[in-house]
Design a protein around this motif. Sequence first.
Motif, PDB file in Angstrom:
ATOM      1  N   ASN A 107     -17.389  -5.039  19.710  1.00  0.00           N
ATOM      2  CA  ASN A 107     -18.563  -5.422  18.908  1.00  0.00           C
ATOM      3  C   ASN A 107     -18.282  -6.567  17.945  1.00  0.00           C
ATOM      4  OD1 ASN A 107     -20.194  -3.430  20.066  1.00  0.00           O
ATOM      5  ND2 ASN A 107     -19.530  -1.891  18.597  1.00  0.00           N
ATOM      6  N   GLU A 109     -17.802 -10.131  16.851  1.00  0.00           N
ATOM      7  CA  GLU A 109     -18.208 -11.432  17.388  1.00  0.00           C
ATOM      8  C   GLU A 109     -17.858 -12.601  16.475  1.00  0.00           C
ATOM      9  OE1 GLU A 109     -22.270 -11.485  18.987  1.00  0.00           O
ATOM     10  OE2 GLU A 109     -22.333  -9.316  18.597  1.00  0.00           O
ATOM     11  N   GLU A 156     -19.542  -4.729  10.651  1.00  0.00           N
ATOM     12  CA  GLU A 156     -19.165  -4.196  11.957  1.00  0.00           C
ATOM     13  C   GLU A 156     -18.994  -5.311  12.986  1.00  0.00           C
ATOM     14  OE1 GLU A 156     -22.306  -1.503  12.849  1.00  0.00           O
ATOM     15  OE2 GLU A 156     -21.480   0.144  11.649  1.00  0.00           O
ATOM     16  N   MET A 157     -19.605  -6.462  12.710  1.00  0.00           N
ATOM     17  CA  MET A 157     -19.565  -7.590  13.643  1.00  0.00           C
ATOM     18  C   MET A 157     -18.433  -8.564  13.349  1.00  0.00           C
ATOM     19  SD  MET A 157     -23.692  -8.286  13.551  1.00  0.00           S
ATOM     20  CE  MET A 157     -23.683  -9.667  14.679  1.00  0.00           C
TER      21      MET A 157
END
Length: 220
Positions: A107, A109, A156-157
């Motif tokens: 997840n 990026e 989270e990214m």
Amino acid sequence: MAEISAKLVQELRQKTGAGMMDCKKALQENEGDIAKAMDWLRQKGILKAGRIETKAATDGLVGSYIHTGGRVGVLVEVNCQTDFVARTEGFKSLVQNIAMQIAAYPNVEYVKVSDIPAEIVEKEKAIEMGREDLGNKPANVKEKIVQGRIEKRLKEMTLLDQAYIKDQNISVEELIKQNVAQLGENIQVRRFVRFVLGEGLEKQESNFAEEVAAQIGSKE
């Protein structure tokens, strides 16, 4: 006490930003060993990670990691200030661990939150604002809840905000800061790319019954 050349003092000064006399003293105390002299400066509180992190990092390495089975691969560029540090085992190990980290977190990026495009942030905000559990909340309360959720989602990214896979008590950002202190140079993750086998390709899905019927028909 070892004789220290002006050239060696200048080299240590360029690496650390410490004063000329401090650099000379550090080298004298460590028999001209630059790596040990940098540790000595840190121990004395003369050299601090925060000061190092303001220096330009234009050297470094492009590292790679291929996961078992060859289905996931990562390339990552990690920058430091000098080729001297880039060639150390400590820096090479850091780059390898970061590449492994990226492979483990599909997840992720972006490197950091500030790298996330504004349109992505707005899209995430719109999704959260439309959640059913917020329907009856007052506008000001709703805004605070959404803000908290957005901050969590964006982290989270991003790579730097992830828990380090080999030590869940620290983040990747903290891991890098530890290496800044140990290696004595600014270290920055510049960019990365993850390759997943078959990603983006349309996979042919066949109907087994139709295949059998076609085979029978061809034999008649």
